[in-house]
Every structure is written in C-alpha cells, then in structure tokens.
Design a protein around this motif. Structure first.
Motif, short mmCIF file in Angstrom:
data_model
loop_
_atom_site.label_atom_id
_atom_site.label_comp_id
_atom_site.label_asym_id
_atom_site.label_seq_id
_atom_site.Cartn_x
_atom_site.Cartn_y
_atom_site.Cartn_z
N HIS A 84 0.83 -1.20 0.00
CA HIS A 84 0.00 0.00 0.00
C HIS A 84 0.86 1.24 0.00
CE1 HIS A 84 0.69 0.55 4.38
NE2 HIS A 84 0.76 -0.76 4.37
N GLY A 85 0.23 2.37 -0.25
CA GLY A 85 0.91 3.66 -0.20
C GLY A 85 0.79 4.40 -1.51
N VAL A 86 0.41 5.65 -1.43
CA VAL A 86 0.26 6.48 -2.62
C VAL A 86 1.58 7.17 -2.93
CG1 VAL A 86 -0.98 8.42 -3.65
CG2 VAL A 86 -2.19 6.80 -2.18
N VAL A 87 2.10 7.91 -1.99
CA VAL A 87 3.36 8.63 -2.19
C VAL A 87 4.52 7.73 -1.78
CG1 VAL A 87 4.72 10.64 -1.51
CG2 VAL A 87 2.26 10.86 -1.86
N VAL A 88 4.46 7.19 -0.59
CA VAL A 88 5.48 6.27 -0.10
C VAL A 88 4.89 4.86 -0.17
CG1 VAL A 88 6.88 5.59 1.88
CG2 VAL A 88 6.44 8.01 1.44
N ARG A 89 5.46 4.04 -1.02
CA ARG A 89 4.96 2.68 -1.20
C ARG A 89 5.55 1.78 -0.12
NH1 ARG A 89 2.48 1.27 -6.03
NH2 ARG A 89 1.75 -0.32 -4.60
N ARG A 90 4.69 0.97 0.51
CA ARG A 90 5.13 0.03 1.55
C ARG A 90 4.79 -1.38 1.12
NH1 ARG A 90 3.84 1.27 7.58
NH2 ARG A 90 5.36 -0.38 7.70
N HIS A 91 5.70 -2.28 1.39
CA HIS A 91 5.46 -3.71 1.19
C HIS A 91 5.82 -4.38 2.51
CE1 HIS A 91 6.43 -7.69 -1.09
NE2 HIS A 91 5.48 -7.82 -0.19
N GLN A 92 4.79 -4.82 3.23
CA GLN A 92 5.01 -5.50 4.50
C GLN A 92 4.81 -6.99 4.29
OE1 GLN A 92 1.99 -2.84 6.51
NE2 GLN A 92 3.29 -3.36 8.26
N ALA A 93 5.73 -7.76 4.80
CA ALA A 93 5.58 -9.21 4.82
C ALA A 93 5.55 -9.62 6.29
CB ALA A 93 6.72 -9.89 4.08
N VAL A 94 4.43 -10.16 6.73
CA VAL A 94 4.28 -10.59 8.11
C VAL A 94 4.38 -12.11 8.12
CG1 VAL A 94 2.78 -10.57 10.13
CG2 VAL A 94 2.74 -8.63 8.55
#
Length: 165
Positions: A84-94
């Motif tokens: 997710h993220g519009v300006v700062v893209r995040r990819h979380q792997a839990v």
C-alpha cells in the motif's frame, strides 16, 4: 470466501470509511484557518479560505480513492503480504510464525458499512500490521485462516523459536 494465495484488493466500501475519517480530520485541521483567515487577513484571508477548501476537498474525495487503488494483500506460503501507499509505497511481509494475536476491529463507520479491520500483532520490532476494508462477514474466517497458518508455521519453526527466547 476461499483463501487461496492470489493477490486481493480491499472492499471498495473502505473508500467511504476513509472519506469520513479524512472529512473529520480536515474539519479540525483546516476549519479554523478557513474561518479565521478572513478576519485576520482581510481579502487575502478569503484566498486562504478558498485554498483550504480546495485542499480539504482533494483530501476527502481524491485521496481515499488513490489509497484504495494502491492497496493489495495476499496470503503466501510463508507470510501475509500487504502492499500500500500512494506517495510512499510500503510492502510489509508478516511471517506467519511471528503472528501472536489477531484482533477484529470495527469503528462506527465500519459497522455501518459492514467492514472490519484485522489488527495483526507480531513478535517483531515493527510491532503490528493492519488489514483494513475486510467485509465483516469474512473477517472471522480470514482471522481463523491466519491463526491456523501461524500455528502451523510455529510448529515448523519450534526449535528455532525456542533457541531465540
């Protein structure tokens, strides 16, 4: 809802939840400057008010739609992945073996629209992850699936986890 490993979107009703939240935030943040600017700055105050209203409108209408277009989640073999993220893209792997607790949360607007958020607490420095915009009827099933995958993963890593404690 079958939980295969395909990439998924949030429920589109989440846009309305975010719009209400952004509207309340804009009211408190941009409301006072919009009201007092004309009193303090005269003619220029009206320009400030119009700019504040335009900014609030963009924040309430456009931003939640952009957030929705960028949100994806997926159950892989090893982890719950959130993008997710519009300006700062995040990819979380839990990783499943790090999951300690999963709560189902619903605010008033969520309840009104039949949505829920899964709050995933992990045994890591990053803390937790939130998966918003899940249909309330599907949330308990997704929670059970995540907990089952977590239990299975802990069983596979049991020796490693005991050594880490």
């Amino acid at each position: 809802m079958p939980l295969d490993d395909r990439e998924r979107r949030l429920d589109p009703r989440i846009v309305q939840v975010w719009r209400v939240g952004n509207g309340i935030g804009a009211l408190f943040v941009l409301g006072p400057p919009a009201v007092f600017a004309p009193l303090l700055f005269g003619r220029w105050g009206y320009v400030i008010t119009v700019l504040a209203a335009a900014l609030a409108l963009a924040w309430i209408v456009a931003w939640p739609r952009a957030q929705y277009r960028r949100w994806r989640w997926q159950l892989t073999d090893l982890a719950l992945e959130l993008r997710h993220g519009v300006v700062v893209r995040r990819h979380q792997a839990v990783p499943y073996f790090r999951i300690q607790q999963i709560d189902v949360a619903q605010g008033p607007v969520d309840r009104l629209l039949g949505l829920a958020t899964l709050q995933v607490t992990t045994a890591s420095a990053s803390g937790s992850a939130a998966l918003p915009g899940i249909p309330a009827d599907d949330a308990p099933g997704i929670r059970v699936e995540l907990l089952a995958r977590a239990a299975e993963a802990v069983g596979e890593h049991e020796g490693e986890l005991r050594d880490a404690v």
